[in-house]
Design a protein around this motif. Structure first.
Motif, mmCIF file in Angstrom:
data_model
loop_
_atom_site.group_PDB
_atom_site.id
_atom_site.type_symbol
_atom_site.label_atom_id
_atom_site.label_comp_id
_atom_site.label_asym_id
_atom_site.label_seq_id
_atom_site.Cartn_x
_atom_site.Cartn_y
_atom_site.Cartn_z
ATOM 1 N N PRO A 220 0.814 -1.225 0.000
ATOM 2 C CA PRO A 220 0.000 0.000 0.000
ATOM 3 C C PRO A 220 0.847 1.273 0.000
ATOM 4 O O PRO A 220 0.533 2.234 -0.711
ATOM 5 N N GLU A 221 1.951 1.298 0.799
ATOM 6 C CA GLU A 221 2.819 2.472 0.822
ATOM 7 C C GLU A 221 3.554 2.639 -0.506
ATOM 8 O O GLU A 221 3.704 3.767 -1.013
ATOM 9 N N ILE A 222 3.989 1.522 -1.084
ATOM 10 C CA ILE A 222 4.662 1.583 -2.386
ATOM 11 C C ILE A 222 3.697 2.079 -3.455
ATOM 12 O O ILE A 222 4.035 2.939 -4.275
ATOM 13 N N SER A 223 2.480 1.563 -3.425
ATOM 14 C CA SER A 223 1.464 1.965 -4.405
ATOM 15 C C SER A 223 1.137 3.448 -4.273
ATOM 16 O O SER A 223 0.953 4.156 -5.272
ATOM 17 N N ASP A 224 1.081 3.953 -3.036
ATOM 18 C CA ASP A 224 0.801 5.379 -2.826
ATOM 19 C C ASP A 224 1.904 6.251 -3.434
ATOM 20 O O ASP A 224 1.617 7.306 -4.026
ATOM 21 N N ALA A 225 3.156 5.818 -3.278
ATOM 22 C CA ALA A 225 4.269 6.599 -3.835
ATOM 23 C C ALA A 225 4.183 6.665 -5.361
ATOM 24 O O ALA A 225 4.404 7.720 -5.967
ATOM 25 N N ILE A 226 3.845 5.547 -5.980
ATOM 26 C CA ILE A 226 3.716 5.510 -7.443
ATOM 27 C C ILE A 226 2.544 6.371 -7.893
ATOM 28 O O ILE A 226 2.644 7.144 -8.855
ATOM 29 N N SER A 227 1.408 6.242 -7.174
ATOM 30 C CA SER A 227 0.218 7.023 -7.541
ATOM 31 C C SER A 227 0.478 8.523 -7.402
ATOM 32 O O SER A 227 0.036 9.323 -8.242
ATOM 33 N N MET A 228 1.168 8.911 -6.340
ATOM 34 C CA MET A 228 1.466 10.321 -6.121
ATOM 35 C C MET A 228 2.324 10.877 -7.247
ATOM 36 O O MET A 228 2.075 11.978 -7.770
ATOM 37 N N ALA A 229 3.325 10.110 -7.671
ATOM 38 C CA ALA A 229 4.184 10.547 -8.779
ATOM 39 C C ALA A 229 3.373 10.686 -10.060
ATOM 40 O O ALA A 229 3.530 11.663 -10.809
ATOM 41 N N PHE A 230 2.521 9.720 -10.307
ATOM 42 C CA PHE A 230 1.693 9.746 -11.517
ATOM 43 C C PHE A 230 0.779 10.973 -11.521
ATOM 44 O O PHE A 230 0.651 11.678 -12.542
ATOM 45 N N ASN A 231 0.137 11.247 -10.353
ATOM 46 C CA ASN A 231 -0.772 12.388 -10.268
ATOM 47 C C ASN A 231 -0.050 13.722 -10.484
ATOM 48 O O ASN A 231 -0.585 14.635 -11.127
ATOM 49 N N LYS A 232 1.176 13.840 -9.948
ATOM 50 C CA LYS A 232 1.938 15.080 -10.122
ATOM 51 C C LYS A 232 2.232 15.345 -11.595
ATOM 52 O O LYS A 232 2.171 16.486 -12.065
ATOM 53 N N VAL A 233 2.555 14.289 -12.329
ATOM 54 C CA VAL A 233 2.847 14.447 -13.757
ATOM 55 C C VAL A 233 1.581 14.805 -14.524
ATOM 56 O O VAL A 233 1.588 15.678 -15.405
ATOM 57 N N ILE A 234 0.455 14.146 -14.166
ATOM 58 C CA ILE A 234 -0.808 14.389 -14.880
ATOM 59 C C ILE A 234 -1.275 15.827 -14.724
ATOM 60 O O ILE A 234 -1.734 16.471 -15.684
ATOM 61 N N ILE A 235 -1.169 16.381 -13.497
ATOM 62 C CA ILE A 235 -1.664 17.754 -13.280
ATOM 63 C C ILE A 235 -0.591 18.802 -13.562
ATOM 64 O O ILE A 235 -0.836 20.003 -13.445
ATOM 65 N N GLY A 236 0.601 18.352 -13.924
ATOM 66 C CA GLY A 236 1.642 19.277 -14.360
ATOM 67 C C GLY A 236 2.409 19.970 -13.274
ATOM 68 O O GLY A 236 3.024 21.013 -13.517
ATOM 69 N N THR A 237 2.401 19.428 -12.054
ATOM 70 C CA THR A 237 3.146 20.071 -10.973
ATOM 71 C C THR A 237 4.578 19.557 -10.855
ATOM 72 O O THR A 237 5.354 20.068 -10.048
ATOM 73 N N ASP A 238 4.928 18.559 -11.665
ATOM 74 C CA ASP A 238 6.298 18.034 -11.639
ATOM 75 C C ASP A 238 6.589 17.361 -12.982
ATOM 76 O O ASP A 238 5.664 16.965 -13.706
ATOM 77 N N THR A 239 7.869 17.246 -13.271
ATOM 78 C CA THR A 239 8.259 16.564 -14.509
ATOM 79 C C THR A 239 8.279 15.058 -14.271
ATOM 80 O O THR A 239 8.423 14.599 -13.126
ATOM 81 N N PRO A 240 8.140 14.270 -15.314
ATOM 82 C CA PRO A 240 8.184 12.820 -15.147
ATOM 83 C C PRO A 240 9.471 12.358 -14.479
ATOM 84 O O PRO A 240 9.446 11.451 -13.636
ATOM 85 N N GLU A 241 10.593 12.991 -14.848
ATOM 86 C CA GLU A 241 11.875 12.570 -14.286
ATOM 87 C C GLU A 241 11.930 12.831 -12.782
ATOM 88 O O GLU A 241 12.329 11.946 -11.991
ATOM 89 N N ASN A 242 11.528 14.037 -12.375
ATOM 90 C CA ASN A 242 11.580 14.372 -10.953
ATOM 91 C C ASN A 242 10.581 13.549 -10.132
ATOM 92 O O ASN A 242 10.879 13.097 -9.017
#
Length: 256
Positions: A220-242
């Protein structure tokens, strides 16, 4: 109001009108079953010295209800109180092996008189009919949403539960898993339908205690980290690399 014969006394006419109104309330469809019974009893409670009315439904276990049905309801409690001494109890069978028990408790220092007991018997018989009708409706609805062999929800029951979780805003607390019982058809073919049914029942019983497991104990914690990264890229608050790098840092701290 139906016409009442002139030979009836004024007192009898009044009782008839009260009883007619009681039946009218009892047949209302704009309220829940428990509310309807409560309103109907409240209408007659003063005349019959009823301080409390309770109901108990008991249905023995079967395939559709492995644990059976046991429901206890307090339909009515008077502000004038009640006593548990010498209640009026009516027990009636209902559908398959089971029963409805209705218990009327009188008010303190106002025991039921013989005439009141006759009236209470008629009142409880009518409430029992409403209780049985309500149970039959709920049973039909429940059976339409379950797989009868196992008692588990079918597709309709599953979607109803999903809708309930969605409305309660708790849907995100759950994960859904789909799997297919590979070769189950061969079990029926090789061992027969009866044996296949028993195997299915045992499988379902084991599922009650099954624990979902991901690829890691802290998934669950690993999945949350992946989901958070994905959401940041989708809404444009971070680059895919970061975003990927930040997620990897969190994941490394978990699996190290």
């Amino acid at each position: 109001m139906p016409k009442i014969g002139n030979h009836m006394s004024n007192n009898n006419q009044q009782q008839f009108q009260q009883f007619y109104e009681f039946i009218r309330i009892l047949n209302r469809k704009d309220k829940q079953y428990e509310e309807v019974v409560s309103d109907a009893i409240a209408f007659l409670a003063d005349d019959l010295f009823i301080g409390r009315l309770t109901g108990e439904l008991e249905i023995l276990p079967d395939a559709a209800n492995p644990s059976g049905v046991q429901e206890k309801t307090v339909f009515y409690t008077s502000e004038k109180g009640f006593t548990a001494e010498d209640p009026y109890v009516l027990v009636n069978p209902i559908m398959k092996p089971g029963s409805v028990t209705l218990t009327a408790f009188h008010r303190p220092n106002q025991p039921f008189q013989p005439e009141q007991r006759l009236a209470i018997q008629a009142v409880l018989e009518l409430i029992n009919m409403v209780a049985e009708r309500n149970f039959m409706i709920r049973t039909a609805e429940r059976q339409g949403m379950m797989q009868m062999l196992t008692g588990l929800p079918n597709a309709v029951g599953y979607m109803k539960e999903v809708g309930k979780k969605y409305r309660d805003r708790t849907i995100t607390d759950y994960d859904a898993y789909y799997f297919n019982l590979t070769g189950y058809g061969l079990i029926n073919k090789n061992f027969g339908q009866t044996e296949g049914d028993e195997i299915m029942k045992k499988f379902v019983a084991q599922m009650q205690y099954a624990q979902p497991r991901g690829p890691h104990a802290q998934w669950p914690e690993i999945s949350d980290a992946i989901s958070m990264a994905f959401n940041k890229v989708i809404i444009g608050t971070d680059t895919p690399e970061n975003a990927a790098a930040a997620a990897q840092t969190v994941i490394d701290s978990i699996v190290k």
